[in-house]
Design an enzyme around this catalytic site. Structure first.
Site, PDB file in Angstrom:
ATOM      1  N   GLY A  31     -63.725  51.074  -1.169  1.00 28.99           N
ATOM      2  CA  GLY A  31     -63.221  49.833  -0.780  1.00 28.99           C
ATOM      3  C   GLY A  31     -62.140  49.748  -0.003  1.00 28.99           C
ATOM      4  O   GLY A  31     -61.999  50.642   0.973  1.00 28.99           O
TER       5      GLY A  31
ATOM      6  N   HIS B 180     -62.825  47.996   6.002  1.00 29.05           N
ATOM      7  CA  HIS B 180     -62.502  47.794   7.476  1.00 29.05           C
ATOM      8  C   HIS B 180     -63.724  47.617   8.426  1.00 29.05           C
ATOM      9  O   HIS B 180     -64.711  47.971   7.606  1.00 29.05           O
ATOM     10  CB  HIS B 180     -61.699  48.575   7.691  1.00 29.05           C
ATOM     11  CG  HIS B 180     -61.625  49.970   7.715  1.00 29.05           C
ATOM     12  ND1 HIS B 180     -62.846  50.427   8.610  1.00 29.05           N
ATOM     13  CD2 HIS B 180     -61.176  51.142   7.114  1.00 29.05           C
ATOM     14  CE1 HIS B 180     -62.562  51.749   8.233  1.00 29.05           C
ATOM     15  NE2 HIS B 180     -61.764  52.101   7.247  1.00 29.05           N
TER      16      HIS B 180
ATOM     17  N   HIS C 247     -66.383  50.311   7.868  1.00 27.75           N
ATOM     18  CA  HIS C 247     -67.346  50.401   6.759  1.00 27.75           C
ATOM     19  C   HIS C 247     -68.373  49.089   7.167  1.00 27.75           C
ATOM     20  O   HIS C 247     -69.326  49.416   6.749  1.00 27.75           O
ATOM     21  CB  HIS C 247     -66.519  49.775   5.614  1.00 27.75           C
ATOM     22  CG  HIS C 247     -65.657  50.882   4.854  1.00 27.75           C
ATOM     23  ND1 HIS C 247     -63.972  50.445   5.038  1.00 27.75           N
ATOM     24  CD2 HIS C 247     -65.493  51.987   4.405  1.00 27.75           C
ATOM     25  CE1 HIS C 247     -63.498  51.353   4.379  1.00 27.75           C
ATOM     26  NE2 HIS C 247     -64.371  52.381   4.071  1.00 27.75           N
TER      27      HIS C 247
END
Length: 281
Positions: free
Chosen positions: A31, A34, A37
């Site tokens: 998680g 940014h 990802h």
């Protein structure tokens, strides 16, 4: 886009895709997403019919004194970002859902390539990664899994794991995404003060400088020592500056393709980066 929080719920969401023999792509994350990802999701989208992203801060890959409790948890914001890049399913389980309530008696350890680099200063870290990734692969059962090359050692560990355990999937490594000033994107960059953020790109600048020096014929050991000295002068506390072959085996001189690795702290924030330098005859 669906969000599933249980293993059973995820299975129910994926069963129709499996029955239709659709290609499932998987992006595991902790998680606080940014652009790096999101780029993994875009790459998955190119190859796969269904894209699953997990968001799970894995407690067993954090060592004593590391930032598990303070690690940013931003599920609502992450969900909006994933919707924008056409993710199909978010899997956001609890720790209890992933590990149950009974003690875990099984460990998974990948030897040799976890002994040094980040493995030396973070004992147990890669065992924790190997366990959670194995669990997630068993739960999602993807055809392809996508990982960033910023965590080069982690990528090598996962590839070894998949090979050694005959897991029926392909691991895809995706190039590092950088800010305009060269800093490798990381969720931990958010810990940097304004002053530290201005200094942080020095790591990549020195890696690029080292690439040039190697091509000019400078000795590998001298180049590594120079990076370390300059980082220290810039205010970093250096964990390691190392060179490895692309398979993470040791290398003494620049006579083949090499990967340069850096891990260093700015204040309390640990930054890692790497750069592959191709050998030109």
């Amino acid at each position: 886009m669906k969000t599933e929080t249980t293993i059973q719920g995820l299975a129910a969401s994926l069963n129709p895709a499996r029955a239709a023999r659709k290609i499932i792509g998987f992006v595991p994350t902790m998680g606080n997403l940014h652009e790096g990802h999101l780029n993994l999701v875009r790459e998955a989208r190119k190859l796969c019919d269904i894209v699953v992203v997990s968001i799970f801060v894995n407690p067993i890959q954090f060592g004593a004194g590391e930032d598990f409790d303070s690690y940013p948890r931003t599920l609502e914001q992450d969900s909006r970002l994933l919707a924008d890049v056409d993710c199909d399913i978010i899997f956001a389980p609890s720790v209890e859902q992933m590990y149950g309530t009974q003690p875990r008696l099984t460990n998974i350890s990948v030897g040799q390539i976890t002994d040094d680099l980040c493995g030396k200063s973070r004992p147990g870290h890669f065992d924790g990664v190997a366990v959670v990734v194995t669990k997630l692969f068993n739960i999602v059962q993807p055809n392809f899994a996508f990982f960033g090359q910023k965590d080069y050692q982690q990528l090598a560990v996962i590839r070894q794991l998949v090979q050694d355990l005959n897991m029926p999937l392909e691991v895809i490594g995706v190039p590092i995404v950088r800010a305009e000033d060269g800093l490798a994107l990381s969720s931990r960059n958010g810990y940097l003060s304004e002053h530290q953020r201005a200094i942080a790109p020095t790591i990549y600048q020195l890696l690029k400088q080292a690439e040039q020096q190697l091509h000019e014929g400078h000795a590998l050991a001298q180049v590594l020592e120079s990076i370390s000295n300059q980082l220290t002068q810039a205010g970093f506390v250096v964990d390691y500056v190392e060179a490895r072959q692309t398979n993470l085996q040791p290398i003494a001189q620049f006579d083949r393709n090499v990967v340069l690795f850096v891990a260093a702290k700015l204040g309390t924030t640990r930054l890692i980066d790497n750069l592959q330098v191709d050998f030109k005859t």
